[in-house]
Motif scaffolding. Structure first.
Motif, PDB file in Angstrom:
ATOM      1  N   TYR A   7       0.854  -1.191   0.000  1.00 17.05           N
ATOM      2  CA  TYR A   7       0.000   0.000   0.000  1.00 17.05           C
ATOM      3  C   TYR A   7       0.887   1.237   0.000  1.00 17.05           C
ATOM      4  CZ  TYR A   7      -4.145   2.818   1.228  1.00 17.05           C
ATOM      5  OH  TYR A   7      -5.177   3.721   1.222  1.00 17.05           O
ATOM      6  N   LEU A   8       0.815   2.011  -1.068  1.00 14.25           N
ATOM      7  CA  LEU A   8       1.576   3.252  -1.180  1.00 14.25           C
ATOM      8  C   LEU A   8       0.687   4.395  -0.710  1.00 14.25           C
ATOM      9  CD1 LEU A   8       3.300   2.678  -4.644  1.00 14.25           C
ATOM     10  CD2 LEU A   8       4.228   2.258  -2.360  1.00 14.25           C
ATOM     11  N   ALA A   9       1.062   4.979   0.441  1.00 15.44           N
ATOM     12  CA  ALA A   9       0.204   5.942   1.124  1.00 15.44           C
ATOM     13  C   ALA A   9       0.740   7.351   0.974  1.00 15.44           C
ATOM     14  CB  ALA A   9       0.103   5.576   2.613  1.00 15.44           C
ATOM     15  N   HIS A  10      -0.153   8.272   0.624  1.00 12.13           N
ATOM     16  CA  HIS A  10       0.253   9.665   0.436  1.00 12.13           C
ATOM     17  C   HIS A  10       0.508  10.368   1.760  1.00 12.13           C
ATOM     18  CE1 HIS A  10      -3.834  10.172   1.672  1.00 12.13           C
ATOM     19  NE2 HIS A  10      -3.809  11.479   1.529  1.00 12.13           N
ATOM     20  N   ASP A  11      -0.086   9.858   2.854  1.00 17.24           N
ATOM     21  CA  ASP A  11       0.007  10.540   4.143  1.00 17.24           C
ATOM     22  C   ASP A  11      -0.251   9.535   5.260  1.00 17.24           C
ATOM     23  OD1 ASP A  11      -0.095  12.188   6.341  1.00 17.24           O
ATOM     24  OD2 ASP A  11      -1.875  13.312   5.704  1.00 17.24           O
ATOM     25  N   LEU A  12       0.809   9.152   5.965  1.00 16.23           N
ATOM     26  CA  LEU A  12       0.687   8.151   7.028  1.00 16.23           C
ATOM     27  C   LEU A  12      -0.106   8.665   8.232  1.00 16.23           C
ATOM     28  CD1 LEU A  12       4.324   6.707   6.938  1.00 16.23           C
ATOM     29  CD2 LEU A  12       2.252   5.650   6.023  1.00 16.23           C
ATOM     30  N   SER A  13      -0.373   9.963   8.259  1.00 18.85           N
ATOM     31  CA  SER A  13      -1.162  10.529   9.359  1.00 18.85           C
ATOM     32  C   SER A  13      -2.656  10.556   9.041  1.00 18.85           C
ATOM     33  CB  SER A  13      -0.687  11.954   9.676  1.00 18.85           C
ATOM     34  OG  SER A  13      -0.900  12.814   8.578  1.00 18.85           O
ATOM     35  N   ASP A  14      -3.042  10.161   7.855  1.00 15.36           N
ATOM     36  CA  ASP A  14      -4.436  10.186   7.425  1.00 15.36           C
ATOM     37  C   ASP A  14      -5.178   8.985   8.008  1.00 15.36           C
ATOM     38  OD1 ASP A  14      -6.874  10.208   6.095  1.00 15.36           O
ATOM     39  OD2 ASP A  14      -6.009  10.750   4.169  1.00 15.36           O
ATOM     40  N   ALA A  15      -6.278   9.261   8.722  1.00 17.98           N
ATOM     41  CA  ALA A  15      -7.054   8.176   9.324  1.00 17.98           C
ATOM     42  C   ALA A  15      -7.605   7.221   8.275  1.00 17.98           C
ATOM     43  CB  ALA A  15      -8.199   8.755  10.153  1.00 17.98           C
ATOM     44  N   ALA A  16      -7.853   7.724   7.058  1.00 17.62           N
ATOM     45  CA  ALA A  16      -8.384   6.861   6.000  1.00 17.62           C
ATOM     46  C   ALA A  16      -7.361   5.819   5.563  1.00 17.62           C
ATOM     47  CB  ALA A  16      -8.823   7.707   4.804  1.00 17.62           C
ATOM     48  N   ILE A  17      -6.084   6.135   5.680  1.00 18.19           N
ATOM     49  CA  ILE A  17      -5.037   5.156   5.363  1.00 18.19           C
ATOM     50  C   ILE A  17      -5.099   4.006   6.363  1.00 18.19           C
ATOM     51  CG2 ILE A  17      -2.542   4.768   5.260  1.00 18.19           C
ATOM     52  CD1 ILE A  17      -3.600   6.310   2.869  1.00 18.19           C
ATOM     53  N   ARG A  18      -5.207   4.360   7.627  1.00 13.30           N
ATOM     54  CA  ARG A  18      -5.305   3.314   8.660  1.00 13.30           C
ATOM     55  C   ARG A  18      -6.554   2.463   8.441  1.00 13.30           C
ATOM     56  NH1 ARG A  18      -7.394   3.418  14.317  1.00 13.30           N
ATOM     57  NH2 ARG A  18      -6.389   1.704  15.419  1.00 13.30           N
ATOM     58  N   ASN A  93      -3.874   8.098  -4.383  1.00 19.78           N
ATOM     59  CA  ASN A  93      -3.713   9.424  -4.995  1.00 19.78           C
ATOM     60  C   ASN A  93      -2.701   9.406  -6.133  1.00 19.78           C
ATOM     61  OD1 ASN A  93      -5.611  10.261  -3.186  1.00 19.78           O
ATOM     62  ND2 ASN A  93      -4.344  11.827  -2.212  1.00 19.78           N
ATOM     63  N   LEU A  94      -2.721  10.468  -6.902  1.00 17.98           N
ATOM     64  CA  LEU A  94      -1.900  10.554  -8.100  1.00 17.98           C
ATOM     65  C   LEU A  94      -0.417  10.467  -7.787  1.00 17.98           C
ATOM     66  CD1 LEU A  94      -1.413  11.019 -11.093  1.00 17.98           C
ATOM     67  CD2 LEU A  94      -1.839  13.467 -10.732  1.00 17.98           C
ATOM     68  N   GLU A  95       0.040  11.125  -6.727  1.00 20.79           N
ATOM     69  CA  GLU A  95       1.466  11.117  -6.429  1.00 20.79           C
ATOM     70  C   GLU A  95       1.977   9.702  -6.165  1.00 20.79           C
ATOM     71  OE1 GLU A  95       1.887  13.159  -2.277  1.00 20.79           O
ATOM     72  OE2 GLU A  95      -0.118  13.519  -3.074  1.00 20.79           O
ATOM     73  N   MET A  96       1.143   8.857  -5.537  1.00 17.48           N
ATOM     74  CA  MET A  96       1.565   7.494  -5.262  1.00 17.48           C
ATOM     75  C   MET A  96       1.408   6.605  -6.492  1.00 17.48           C
ATOM     76  SD  MET A  96       2.558   8.399  -2.451  1.00 17.48           S
ATOM     77  CE  MET A  96       3.448   6.907  -2.105  1.00 17.48           C
ATOM     78  N   LEU A  97       0.551   7.002  -7.430  1.00 16.94           N
ATOM     79  CA  LEU A  97       0.468   6.289  -8.704  1.00 16.94           C
ATOM     80  C   LEU A  97       1.781   6.436  -9.474  1.00 16.94           C
ATOM     81  CD1 LEU A  97      -1.555   4.639 -10.424  1.00 16.94           C
ATOM     82  CD2 LEU A  97      -2.256   6.802 -11.482  1.00 16.94           C
ATOM     83  N   VAL A  98       2.410   7.593  -9.339  1.00 17.33           N
ATOM     84  CA  VAL A  98       3.730   7.806  -9.938  1.00 17.33           C
ATOM     85  C   VAL A  98       4.744   6.835  -9.334  1.00 17.33           C
ATOM     86  CG1 VAL A  98       5.607   9.462 -10.235  1.00 17.33           C
ATOM     87  CG2 VAL A  98       3.223  10.236 -10.393  1.00 17.33           C
ATOM     88  N   GLU A 116      -6.223   4.149  -6.103  1.00 14.67           N
ATOM     89  CA  GLU A 116      -7.247   4.538  -5.134  1.00 14.67           C
ATOM     90  C   GLU A 116      -7.320   6.061  -5.100  1.00 14.67           C
ATOM     91  OE1 GLU A 116      -8.467   3.415  -0.581  1.00 14.67           O
ATOM     92  OE2 GLU A 116      -6.398   4.033  -0.930  1.00 14.67           O
ATOM     93  N   CYS A 117      -8.463   6.605  -5.470  1.00 16.98           N
ATOM     94  CA  CYS A 117      -8.633   8.057  -5.537  1.00 16.98           C
ATOM     95  C   CYS A 117      -9.937   8.424  -4.832  1.00 16.98           C
ATOM     96  CB  CYS A 117      -8.639   8.533  -6.985  1.00 16.98           C
ATOM     97  SG  CYS A 117      -8.741  10.315  -7.162  1.00 16.98           S
ATOM     98  N   LEU A 118      -9.828   8.990  -3.633  1.00 19.07           N
ATOM     99  CA  LEU A 118     -11.009   9.298  -2.829  1.00 19.07           C
ATOM    100  C   LEU A 118     -11.341  10.787  -2.824  1.00 19.07           C
ATOM    101  CD1 LEU A 118     -10.404   6.925   0.226  1.00 19.07           C
ATOM    102  CD2 LEU A 118     -11.294   6.414  -2.052  1.00 19.07           C
ATOM    103  N   PHE A 141       0.549   7.613 -15.994  1.00 18.22           N
ATOM    104  CA  PHE A 141       0.980   6.744 -14.895  1.00 18.22           C
ATOM    105  C   PHE A 141      -0.067   5.688 -14.551  1.00 18.22           C
ATOM    106  CE2 PHE A 141       3.755  10.439 -14.195  1.00 18.22           C
ATOM    107  CZ  PHE A 141       4.984   9.794 -14.159  1.00 18.22           C
ATOM    108  N   GLY A 142      -1.310   5.913 -14.968  1.00 16.37           N
ATOM    109  CA  GLY A 142      -2.349   4.925 -14.695  1.00 16.37           C
ATOM    110  C   GLY A 142      -2.682   4.026 -15.862  1.00 16.37           C
ATOM    111  N   ARG A 143      -1.934   4.130 -16.969  1.00 12.72           N
ATOM    112  CA  ARG A 143      -2.322   3.382 -18.166  1.00 12.72           C
ATOM    113  C   ARG A 143      -2.165   1.878 -17.997  1.00 12.72           C
ATOM    114  NH1 ARG A 143       2.496   4.243 -22.639  1.00 12.72           N
ATOM    115  NH2 ARG A 143       4.265   3.762 -21.286  1.00 12.72           N
ATOM    116  N   ASN A 144      -1.291   1.441 -17.092  1.00 10.65           N
ATOM    117  CA  ASN A 144      -1.148   0.003 -16.853  1.00 10.65           C
ATOM    118  C   ASN A 144      -1.820  -0.452 -15.566  1.00 10.65           C
ATOM    119  OD1 ASN A 144       0.244  -0.548 -19.201  1.00 10.65           O
ATOM    120  ND2 ASN A 144       2.238  -0.083 -18.294  1.00 10.65           N
ATOM    121  N   ALA A 145      -2.595   0.447 -14.940  1.00 10.59           N
ATOM    122  CA  ALA A 145      -3.362   0.039 -13.755  1.00 10.59           C
ATOM    123  C   ALA A 145      -4.503  -0.880 -14.184  1.00 10.59           C
ATOM    124  CB  ALA A 145      -3.892   1.262 -13.023  1.00 10.59           C
TER     125      ALA A 145
END
Length: 397
Positions: A7-18, A93-98, A116-118, A141-145
């Motif tokens: 799981y590539l997380a944009h923000d480890l402090s985000d409750a949604a990641i947990r 998010n897009l940054e982690m798709l990169v 995953e884009c919320l 960056f999402g063409r092979n997702a």
């Protein structure tokens, strides 16, 4: 066979990641998290979870985040050394798709990538050069997702189906409250109007980032002269406000009680309010028009009546269930009209309607967690079958 998820997380402090990590593990997956940190790491207290810190980023500072993403991608081989080869890379998010594009190349098994884009960032919706550049980047960056996970039907209808350059299968995973033990009793809390002399309390909880909402609520509370109190809890995005702390301190009948734990504190904090503010103008007319926010599900589950704007996805959602308070316009005047007529009978009726909905409308349980992991596993299986087929075209790197 256990599904391995990176799981590539944009923000480890985000409750949604947990919450997503808990869902994946409850569903039977083995999870490794690699992500950026903006504040406290909400996963740090889990000794059984491998968490890899990719660097520090700052909310709202896109140039700084772009540099951090580039550095992380360049050093990813070293950072991911020793982890179990993933079957799926889930990129938030897009940054982690990169980052995911680079990460997928590091494993000979070439894991499936899931986007995953919320939230839809305003730059993705810009009609100018910046917007087109960001949408091209997302498409590249999402063409092979293999799959898109999002949280509101309106995101699919208004952005992914019409404006993005992606053509992905989609899975809707709403921002419901996570309840991991089906065996626990689930009685609805007892909700009562305020005692004589006490105010109606409206809670605005979670990511506090909307300066327009704060201004409306401060104005409304002052007009009601003690008849209503606004209770704020969560993490304010202080850079979005001229002076969050100063405004709240100077405001009449407005209090801020700091951050809270999610989901551990939800029952307690929502028990202290009668209504929940489910209106957002942070990206007015765009993302704010389409989202179904966490606080909608949290408040409804715990008996706090949602307040929403009628001409939004949240307002339409509430109207379809015949619950909540929907406003034609989100102004202090409109709120004042609603609450001048608010009495015990009206409030009891609103709560009764709210509790008439199925509890599962607001919660994610073990069955939904398994369904998520099964969908990820099926995505991986389908991709492997395609690669094994002689007629399959080569997968682009």
């Amino acid at each position: 066979m256990t599904l391995n998820v990176l799981y590539l997380a944009h923000d480890l402090s985000d409750a949604a990641i947990r919450r997503r990590v808990l869902m994946l593990r409850q569903g039977g997956a083995r999870v490794t998290v690699a992500g950026f940190q903006r504040a406290d790491n909400r996963l740090a207290d889990d000794p059984d979870l491998v968490t890899i810190r990719l660097g520090q980023t700052s909310d709202g500072r896109l140039s700084q985040r772009a540099v951090a993403v580039a550095k992380a991608a360049a050093t990813l081989r070293t950072r991911l050394t020793g982890i179990a080869a993933p079957d799926v890379i889930l990129a938030r998010n897009l940054e982690m798709l990169v980052v995911a594009k680079r990460a997928a190349r590091l494993f000979s098994s070439r894991p499936a990538v899931v986007y995953e884009c919320l939230d839809i960032h305003r730059l993705l919706l810009d009609d100018g050069l910046k917007g087109r550049a960001f949408r091209r980047a997302e498409a590249y960056f999402g063409r092979n997702a293999q799959l898109l996970i999002t949280s509101s039907p309106a995101f699919i209808n208004h952005y992914f189906a019409r404006r993005s350059g992606l053509a992905l299968s989609t899975m809707l995973v709403e921002n419901k409250v996570l309840e991991l033990d089906d065996a626990l009793p689930r009685a609805r809390p007892r909700r009562t109007p305020p005692a004589p002399g006490e105010p109606w309390r409206i809670g605005w909880f979670g990511a506090l980032r909307c300066r327009k909402s704060l201004a409306i609520l401060i104005d409304f509370a002052a007009r009601m002269q003690g008849g209503v109190e606004i209770v704020l809890r969560g993490r304010p995005a202080r850079r979005e406000f001229d002076d969050f702390d100063g405004q709240v301190e100077a405001a009449l009948h407005v209090v801020y009680h700091g951050p809270y734990r999610n989901p551990e504190d939800l029952a307690d904090i929502y028990a202290q309010v009668h209504f929940v503010w489910a209106i957002d103008f942070f990206e007015e007319g765009l993302n704010s028009q389409w989202l179904l926010p966490n606080r909608l599900y949290e408040g409804a589950l715990h008996g706090a009546v949602p307040i929403a704007l009628a001409a939004t996805e949240t307002g339409r959602f509430l109207d379809s269930l015949d619950i909540g308070l929907t406003l034609a316009s989100a102004t202090a005047d409109a709120l004042q009209r609603q609450f001048q007529d608010m009495d015990d009978d009206r409030y009891t009726q609103l709560v009764t309607q709210l509790f008439a909905t199925e509890r599962s409308r607001w919660t994610t349980g073990p069955q939904e967690c398994r369904a998520l992991v099964e969908r990820l596993a099926a995505t991986t299986t389908a991709m492997q079958a395609q690669r094994a087929s002689p007629a399959a075209s080569p997968v682009r790197s």
